[in-house]
Design an enzyme around this catalytic site. Structure first.
Site: not given
Ligand code: ATP
Ligand code: MG
Length: 555
Positions: A30, A257, A267
């Protein structure tokens, strides 16, 4: 680059090996912040599998939440993925590319009597949803006719309703034990946002769960890999794809994660650090962002190695900082040229060395790798050594310089300290020493010189600023629920120490931003993009040894 030979196997690879179908994956960030080390895990997994199985990996921006997203983040994400060493298949994609198709899928759901427009307020919807232990209640709008729903949905699109006045919901089961299946919202109204891709074309936006599975199907993704919090959403992912006439049905597989100790991988919280000025920016070298790690001096190879080492499983992936540090230490130990830099300068005058003389001493760039060549280090009467390398009162085991004692200057001569010069306050300002001309690169028979210290020639050295970093938080899990307050209460006040009066050897005049060096005895450093009127700025990437293992410095 990774290959199947050195990639350890894991449960997702096992699934792929059994299925024997092509591998098309996607990385779906995102664009509401910079990527962090957790994303690196997902990137290495998705792009790495595509490489290993001769498939492809799409970069798809999940941009259904336009008010939090922007173009700077899109560019930063592309830059970071590329820097990590990966190439996406085709052009970058956007979930918003599919808004028209998604709208048509929503119409198809309505026509199948599987979606309805609901006028309950947000609060009423929450009450109707029920709880984990209590089943939900059907919305009074659940039995609207297909025609009425088609008409209302068209009017939603046409901007006839205000924000929150109604939503489109999937008609699944209000009694489902899994709350995600209790008629989830699939479209919500958002007036007045200017979407970075679609501008003002839409006043309603599809929800993540609806968008994600359909975007995967439209792109013919075979494996939709996501983190474990989406496990409970999988039945919904499958429900949309089973209910609609889609070209294919990707398989969602969840993995855990990455959590890295003494930092945060969220984020939202990272953007709070930026917004509140706790750190300078998203690429502050203390940030666990890919841009921050890069600026700190991490290499793409070290981050890929880290992701390989931590593995991919469904169990908790709580990793110590020392694992990340040992990856970069190994890389730089092999590949970073050696240099000398004095962080806390103390002047040394060699009283028996000619005033106008300068020698050009040749020094190896790497002690084990001859192929990395030599550089020239000037040597002259006035030098700087580190204050820590001299003691007036020293315990016996102190191997560095003391009054009347000898020490070897790395790559150069043995010197003896004859006299200490102090200012009016009693602070040592200078050492008077003598050098032994017979000791260049060799120690005469029978002579014992215990210590070797680094130095720079005062006339030739380049002034530099050196930034030393420590963990950003004082707690291993700063956002744990068990802690009082919030993560901002656990910031480490000493996470950055700036040394403004350092000297580095002359050969570093040509150093470029992001070049890596080992400053002998001090650690690994990289050139920061900041310059103070031409003065070089270095970031310490990591110390030489595992500082986390609390190894005491000798002496
Ligand atoms: P955040 O909570 O940091 O915003 P998010 O999952 O909302 O994380 P996205 O931009 O949607 O952030 O993430 C893109 C991809 O990265 C998704 O497939 C998500 O599952 C993966 N991802 C995000 N954080 C992690 C993590 N800590 N470990 C492994 N994969 C991750
Ligand atoms: Mg997300």
């Amino acid at each position: 680059m990774s290959s199947s030979i050195n990639t350890p196997t894991h449960f997702i690879r096992n699934i792929i090996d059994q299925n024997k179908r092509g591998v098309t994956t996607r990385f779906p960030p995102e664009p509401n912040g910079y990527l962090h080390i957790g994303h690196a895990k997902s990137i290495c997994l998705n792009f790495g599998l595509a490489e290993d199985y001769n498939g492809r990996c799409h970069l798809r921006f999940d941009d259904t939440n336009p008010h939090k997203e922007n173009a700077e983040f899109i560019e930063a994400i592309k830059r970071d993925v590329t820097w990590l060493g990966y190439t996406w298949g085709g052009e970058p994609r956007f979930a918003s590319d599919y808004f028209e198709q998604l709208y048509q899928y929503a119409v198809e759901l309505i026509k199948k009597n599987k979606a309805y427009v609901c006028d309950l307020s947000a609060e009423e919807t929450r009450v109707y949803r029920g709880t984990l232990t209590e089943r939900g209640k059907d919305s009074p709008y659940r039995n609207r006719s297909i025609d009425e729903n088609l008409d209302l949905f068209a009017r939603m699109r046409a901007g006839k309703f205000t924000d929150g006045q109604c939503v489109l919901r999937a008609k699944i089961d209000m009694a489902a034990p899994n709350i995600n299946l209790r008629d989830p919202a699939i479209y919500r109204i958002r007036h007045g946002v200017i979407h970075h891709q679609t501008g003002e074309a839409w006043c309603m936006y599809p929800m993540y769960d609806f968008t994600h599975c359909l975007s995967d199907a439209i792109e013919a993704i075979t494996y939709s890999l996501c983190t474990l919090e989406f496990e409970d959403h999988r039945p919904l992912y499958d429900w949309f794809l089973d209910t609609l006439a889609v070209p294919c049905h990707p398989q969602q597989i969840e993995f855990s994660r990455l959590e890295l100790q003494y930092t945060i991988t969220s984020k939202r919280k990272l953007s709070q650090l930026v917004d509140e000025g706790v750190v300078a920016n998203w690429d502050d070298p203390r940030m666990p962002t890919i841009a921050g790690l890069r600026r700190r001096g991490f290499t793409p190879a070290s981050l890929r190695d880290f992701c390989r080492r931590i593995g991919v499983t469904k169990s908790e992936n709580n990793v110590e900082m020392s694992v990340l540090e040992s990856c970069i230490r190994e890389d730089l130990n092999d590949n970073a040229p050696r240099r000398m830099a004095v962080l806390h300068p103390l002047k040394v005058v060699l009283t028996n060395y000619d005033e106008d003389k300068t020698e050009k001493i040749s020094a190896a760039n790497h002690p084990q790798k001859e192929e990395m060549g030599q550089r020239t280090v000037p040597f002259s009467r006035e030098l700087y050594i580190d204050r820590e390398d001299f003691r007036e009162e020293a315990p016996k085991k102190f191997k560095r310089l003391v009054i009347g004692g000898e020490v070897r200057l790395r790559n150069a001569y043995v010197i003896r300290c004859d006299m200490v010069v102090k200012d009016a306050e009693g602070e040592i300002i200078e050492l008077h020493c003598s050098y032994d001309p017979d000791t260049l690169g060799k120690t005469p028979e029978g002579r014992k010189v215990k210590g070797v210290i680094h130095w720079v020639s005062a006339a030739d050295a380049i002034p530099a600023e050196i930034r030393l970093y420590d963990r950003l938080f004082t707690q291993a899990h700063p956002d744990a629920n068990s802690l009082e307050g919030n993560f901002l209460d656990y910031l480490n006040p000493d996470s950055l120490r700036t040394l403004t009066h350092c000297f580095v050897e002359a050969s570093l005049a040509s150093a470029q931003v992001e070049d890596h060096f080992q400053f002998e005895r001090e650690g690994y450093f990289t050139v920061d993009p900041d310059h103070h009127q031409g003065q070089l700025v270095f970031n310490r990437t990591v110390t030489l040894r595992d500082s986390w293992a609390k190894i005491e410095k000798t002496g």
